[in-house]
Scaffold this motif. Structure first.
Motif, short mmCIF file in Angstrom:
data_model
loop_
_atom_site.label_atom_id
_atom_site.label_comp_id
_atom_site.label_asym_id
_atom_site.label_seq_id
_atom_site.Cartn_x
_atom_site.Cartn_y
_atom_site.Cartn_z
N ASP A 129 0.83 -1.20 0.00
CA ASP A 129 0.00 0.00 0.00
C ASP A 129 0.86 1.25 0.00
N ARG A 133 0.90 4.20 -2.97
CA ARG A 133 0.69 5.62 -2.73
C ARG A 133 1.85 6.46 -3.26
N GLY A 145 -8.09 0.78 -4.73
CA GLY A 145 -7.95 -0.18 -3.65
C GLY A 145 -7.83 0.49 -2.30
N MET A 146 -7.71 -0.32 -1.27
CA MET A 146 -7.56 0.20 0.08
C MET A 146 -6.92 -0.84 0.99
N LEU A 147 -6.32 -0.36 2.05
CA LEU A 147 -5.72 -1.22 3.06
C LEU A 147 -6.71 -1.46 4.18
N PHE A 155 -14.57 -1.22 7.96
CA PHE A 155 -14.33 -0.58 6.67
C PHE A 155 -15.44 -0.92 5.67
N GLN A 158 -16.38 1.66 2.83
CA GLN A 158 -15.33 1.84 1.82
C GLN A 158 -15.18 0.61 0.96
N LEU A 159 -15.27 -0.58 1.57
CA LEU A 159 -15.13 -1.82 0.81
C LEU A 159 -16.28 -2.02 -0.17
N LEU A 162 -15.89 -0.25 -3.54
CA LEU A 162 -14.85 -0.64 -4.48
C LEU A 162 -15.47 -1.24 -5.75
N LEU A 207 -4.45 -5.95 1.72
CA LEU A 207 -4.70 -5.01 0.64
C LEU A 207 -5.81 -5.55 -0.25
N GLU A 209 -7.74 -4.69 -3.77
CA GLU A 209 -7.62 -3.88 -4.97
C GLU A 209 -8.62 -4.33 -6.02
#
Length: 352
Positions: A129, A133, A145-147, A155, A158-159, A162, A207, A209
């Protein structure tokens, strides 16, 4: 000139005393005394690879010593005459995102020149991650994506936002550990379980993505001023059976399961886009001497996946070695060019 080779050997291939020291490191890192997981030593080197690299260095006219990693390496640094250069392959053990930085940090403390990237770059690239960035800030495209560092329920909003399908992977691993077809999640309803399993298995953040359903590419880079693209290789499945993931199970059976296309069958425009992205990422991450960068390519856009500044150098199967051979660079020349890059960077003597 004397060159010391540092590397992390597989536990099954080292002496009893150092095996105990290595095992303790694993136990302290993951809090478990159970047997190693199937992929726990995937990043580490076999005696055959270590000897092949030593022989290649020696064939260039250098005196070579095999120094290993961990407590053995520390004893060598304290008790032995220091080499003129260290050829560094030491991966470090455990699950810490800084483990690849341990050996070069020691080299810098003792003032010994070494091949490859410095501790900051090795830590930043192992943390997928963090690498995403950094290259994104430099203008390189990355998948959305996100951590996830904690319970996936924390989360959920946010998930759910995606773009699916997504791919779930441990955040601090290399050698495709934790990656396979099971890592691709088609919809949100299955994501919670996948993240929980990955986190429990690898004891680190996860992670998540967007899965880029495009060409799997890897780019080899050597040198520094400027860094030179060795070539670009496409990895494609022998049998098209749905979504292709270049995971550990595929890499272990690569002769039967994948084609390596070198040079890559891309247009000049698309090839230039991939090469320019790789050079930008190499510089943004602070890579030195050698690296392999992995991409997915779709609709004319190269999407950065990760950088490998400690790429595998197994003679018969490592991606960088196969890529170099496909571009007419044999194993000895590949090792020689890595050594040369470091010698030039330190201005130790005129390149061999």
């Amino acid at each position: 000139m004397k060159i010391a080779l540092t590397y992390t050997p597989r536990i099954s291939c080292i002496g009893s005393t150092d095996k105990i020291n290595a095992q303790v490191t694993v136990e302290n890192s993951n809090g478990s005394t159970s047997e190693l997981a199937d992929d726990a030593e995937e990043e580490f080197d076999s005696p055959e690879t270590i000897d092949a690299i030593s022989n290649a260095i020696a064939s260039c006219g250098f005196d070579v010593e095999q120094w290993g990693d961990g407590p053995l390496l520390m004893r060598r640094l304290l008790d032995s005459e220091h080499p003129d250069l260290i050829f560094n392959l030491a991966e470090g053990r455990g699950i810490h995102r800084s483990r690849e930085a341990w050996a070069p940090a020691l080299f810098e403390m003792f003032g010994i020149p070494y091949t490859g990237s410095d501790p900051l770059t090795l830590s930043a690239t192992l943390d997928k991650d963090c690498a995403r960035r950094l290259v994104r800030e430099a203008g390189v495209s990355v998948p959305v994506g996100m951590l996830v560092n904690g319970s996936p329920q924390e989360f959920c909003a946010q998930l759910a936002a995606l773009p699916f399908p997504v791919i779930v992977k441990p955040a601090f691993e290399g050698s495709s550990k934790g990656l396979g077809n099971h890592s691709v999640i088609e919809d949100y309803s299955h994501l919670d379980d996948a993240i929980t399993r990955c986190s429990a298995c690898y004891r680190q953040p996860v992670l998540v993505e967007e899965f880029i359903d495009g060409d799997e590419l890897t780019v080899g880079i050597l040198g520094n001023n400027p860094p030179t693209i060795v070539g670009v290789m496409r990895v494609s499945p022998v049998k098209n059976q749905g979504r292709f993931v270049y995971g550990l199970d595929v890499k272990r059976d690569w002769r039967r399961r994948v084609h390596y296309e070198i040079p890559v069958p891309l247009s000049e425009v698309d090839l230039a886009a991939v090469c320019n992205s790789a050079r930008t990422a190499f510089r943004a991450l602070g890579c030195r001497d050698v690296a392999r960068l992995d991409y997915r390519f779709k609709d004319g856009i190269p999407y950065f996946l990760e950088a490998n500044p400690l790429p595998g150098l197994t003679p018969e199967s490592s991606d960088l070695v196969l890529l170099a051979e496909g571009m007419g660079i044999d194993y000895r020349e590949l090792i020689e060019r890595i050594v040369n890059a470091a010698l030039q960077r330190y201005q130790l003597h005129t390149a061999i």
